[in-house]
Motif scaffolding. Structure first.
Motif, PDB file in Angstrom:
ATOM      1  N   ILE A   5       0.841  -1.198   0.000  1.00  0.00           N
ATOM      2  CA  ILE A   5       0.000   0.000   0.000  1.00  0.00           C
ATOM      3  C   ILE A   5       0.878   1.251   0.000  1.00  0.00           C
ATOM      4  CG2 ILE A   5      -1.695   1.338   1.334  1.00  0.00           C
ATOM      5  CD1 ILE A   5      -2.779  -1.352   2.366  1.00  0.00           C
ATOM      6  N   TRP A   6       1.890   1.280   0.866  1.00  0.00           N
ATOM      7  CA  TRP A   6       2.768   2.439   0.991  1.00  0.00           C
ATOM      8  C   TRP A   6       3.440   2.773  -0.337  1.00  0.00           C
ATOM      9  CZ3 TRP A   6       3.314   6.124   4.501  1.00  0.00           C
ATOM     10  CH2 TRP A   6       4.442   6.939   4.451  1.00  0.00           C
ATOM     11  N   GLU A   7       3.893   1.760  -1.055  1.00  0.00           N
ATOM     12  CA  GLU A   7       4.592   1.985  -2.322  1.00  0.00           C
ATOM     13  C   GLU A   7       3.661   2.530  -3.401  1.00  0.00           C
ATOM     14  OE1 GLU A   7       6.337  -1.757  -3.196  1.00  0.00           O
ATOM     15  OE2 GLU A   7       7.993  -1.479  -1.779  1.00  0.00           O
ATOM     16  N   ARG A   8       2.381   2.294  -3.290  1.00  0.00           N
ATOM     17  CA  ARG A   8       1.442   2.752  -4.304  1.00  0.00           C
ATOM     18  C   ARG A   8       0.820   4.110  -4.000  1.00  0.00           C
ATOM     19  NH1 ARG A   8       2.840  -1.914  -4.715  1.00  0.00           N
ATOM     20  NH2 ARG A   8       2.603  -3.260  -6.506  1.00  0.00           N
ATOM     21  N   LEU A   9       1.055   4.632  -2.792  1.00  0.00           N
ATOM     22  CA  LEU A   9       0.555   5.969  -2.467  1.00  0.00           C
ATOM     23  C   LEU A   9       1.409   7.006  -3.181  1.00  0.00           C
ATOM     24  CD1 LEU A   9      -0.116   5.677   1.365  1.00  0.00           C
ATOM     25  CD2 LEU A   9      -1.804   5.805  -0.457  1.00  0.00           C
ATOM     26  N   PRO A  10       0.781   8.042  -3.749  1.00  0.00           N
ATOM     27  CA  PRO A  10       1.552   9.066  -4.468  1.00  0.00           C
ATOM     28  C   PRO A  10       2.182  10.076  -3.508  1.00  0.00           C
ATOM     29  CG  PRO A  10      -0.769   9.591  -4.572  1.00  0.00           C
ATOM     30  CD  PRO A  10      -0.657   8.259  -3.875  1.00  0.00           C
ATOM     31  N   GLY A  11       3.219  10.763  -3.964  1.00  0.00           N
ATOM     32  CA  GLY A  11       3.799  11.874  -3.224  1.00  0.00           C
ATOM     33  C   GLY A  11       4.996  11.498  -2.389  1.00  0.00           C
ATOM     34  N   SER A  12       5.477  12.514  -1.660  1.00  0.00           N
ATOM     35  CA  SER A  12       6.626  12.324  -0.779  1.00  0.00           C
ATOM     36  C   SER A  12       6.172  11.654   0.517  1.00  0.00           C
ATOM     37  CB  SER A  12       7.274  13.680  -0.499  1.00  0.00           C
ATOM     38  OG  SER A  12       6.340  14.512   0.158  1.00  0.00           O
ATOM     39  N   THR A  13       7.126  11.448   1.404  1.00  0.00           N
ATOM     40  CA  THR A  13       6.816  10.752   2.660  1.00  0.00           C
ATOM     41  C   THR A  13       5.744  11.465   3.487  1.00  0.00           C
ATOM     42  OG1 THR A  13       9.034   9.809   2.692  1.00  0.00           O
ATOM     43  CG2 THR A  13       7.827   9.813   4.765  1.00  0.00           C
ATOM     44  N   PRO A  14       5.795  12.794   3.668  1.00  0.00           N
ATOM     45  CA  PRO A  14       4.722  13.440   4.443  1.00  0.00           C
ATOM     46  C   PRO A  14       3.345  13.304   3.785  1.00  0.00           C
ATOM     47  CG  PRO A  14       6.608  14.921   4.261  1.00  0.00           C
ATOM     48  CD  PRO A  14       6.878  13.759   3.370  1.00  0.00           C
ATOM     49  N   VAL A  15       3.298  13.376   2.463  1.00  0.00           N
ATOM     50  CA  VAL A  15       2.029  13.231   1.748  1.00  0.00           C
ATOM     51  C   VAL A  15       1.514  11.805   1.903  1.00  0.00           C
ATOM     52  CG1 VAL A  15       0.936  13.290  -0.527  1.00  0.00           C
ATOM     53  CG2 VAL A  15       2.559  15.067   0.123  1.00  0.00           C
ATOM     54  N   ARG A  16       2.419  10.854   1.781  1.00  0.00           N
ATOM     55  CA  ARG A  16       2.021   9.442   1.961  1.00  0.00           C
ATOM     56  C   ARG A  16       1.496   9.190   3.374  1.00  0.00           C
ATOM     57  NH1 ARG A  16       6.672   5.715  -0.890  1.00  0.00           N
ATOM     58  NH2 ARG A  16       6.218   6.320  -3.026  1.00  0.00           N
ATOM     59  N   ALA A  17       2.158   9.774   4.363  1.00  0.00           N
ATOM     60  CA  ALA A  17       1.721   9.593   5.754  1.00  0.00           C
ATOM     61  C   ALA A  17       0.327  10.186   5.959  1.00  0.00           C
ATOM     62  CB  ALA A  17       2.724  10.232   6.703  1.00  0.00           C
ATOM     63  N   ALA A  18       0.089  11.364   5.380  1.00  0.00           N
ATOM     64  CA  ALA A  18      -1.240  11.982   5.497  1.00  0.00           C
ATOM     65  C   ALA A  18      -2.299  11.136   4.803  1.00  0.00           C
ATOM     66  CB  ALA A  18      -1.204  13.390   4.906  1.00  0.00           C
ATOM     67  N   LEU A  19      -1.984  10.636   3.610  1.00  0.00           N
ATOM     68  CA  LEU A  19      -2.939   9.785   2.897  1.00  0.00           C
ATOM     69  C   LEU A  19      -3.204   8.487   3.653  1.00  0.00           C
ATOM     70  CD1 LEU A  19      -1.796  10.270  -0.807  1.00  0.00           C
ATOM     71  CD2 LEU A  19      -3.923  11.060   0.245  1.00  0.00           C
ATOM     72  N   ALA A  20      -2.153   7.903   4.220  1.00  0.00           N
ATOM     73  CA  ALA A  20      -2.334   6.673   5.000  1.00  0.00           C
ATOM     74  C   ALA A  20      -3.220   6.930   6.218  1.00  0.00           C
ATOM     75  CB  ALA A  20      -0.973   6.114   5.426  1.00  0.00           C
ATOM     76  N   GLY A  21      -3.038   8.085   6.862  1.00  0.00           N
ATOM     77  CA  GLY A  21      -3.890   8.444   7.997  1.00  0.00           C
ATOM     78  C   GLY A  21      -5.341   8.635   7.588  1.00  0.00           C
ATOM     79  N   LEU A  22      -5.555   9.281   6.454  1.00  0.00           N
ATOM     80  CA  LEU A  22      -6.927   9.457   5.959  1.00  0.00           C
ATOM     81  C   LEU A  22      -7.580   8.128   5.613  1.00  0.00           C
ATOM     82  CD1 LEU A  22      -6.554  12.646   3.722  1.00  0.00           C
ATOM     83  CD2 LEU A  22      -7.791  12.420   5.885  1.00  0.00           C
ATOM     84  N   ILE A  23      -6.812   7.239   5.018  1.00  0.00           N
ATOM     85  CA  ILE A  23      -7.353   5.912   4.687  1.00  0.00           C
ATOM     86  C   ILE A  23      -7.713   5.156   5.962  1.00  0.00           C
ATOM     87  CG2 ILE A  23      -6.748   3.663   3.714  1.00  0.00           C
ATOM     88  CD1 ILE A  23      -5.117   5.213   1.583  1.00  0.00           C
TER      89      ILE A  23
END
Length: 92
Positions: A5-23
């Motif tokens: 999942i992490w590898e398929r999220l777009p953006g840099s690490t902070p953007v990925r962390a925010a998207l993972a939190g929203l998910i």
């Protein structure tokens, strides 16, 4: 699985962390608001479209799923009975 999942999220690490939190928040909200009310034990009134939030708070749901209002017990009418003192034990 989380790496996939992490590898398929777009953006840099902070953007990925925010998207993972929203998910994660979306998954929790889905469980709490939809799944858990549908599978809860009880009379199933939410499934029938009858929201139990408006139910009488004094009612009790019995193990068979039937809502019953407990019968209030009132003390007998009349004066309070007087209990005589115990004179069998000497007082000091």
């Amino acid at each position: 699985m989380y790496t996939w999942i992490w590898e398929r999220l777009p953006g840099s690490t902070p953007v990925r962390a925010a998207l993972a939190g929203l998910i994660a928040l979306a998954a929790i909200a889905l469980l709490v608001l939809v799944v858990f009310p549908l599978v809860r034990p009880g009379d199933g009134s939410f499934v029938d479209g009858n929201d139990p939030a408006g139910a009488d708070p004094e009612q009790v749901v019995e193990p068979d799923g039937v809502r019953r209002t407990p019968v209030a017990t009132t003390p007998p009418a009349g004066p309070t009975p007087v209990i005589p003192e115990d004179t069998s034990v000497p007082q000091q």
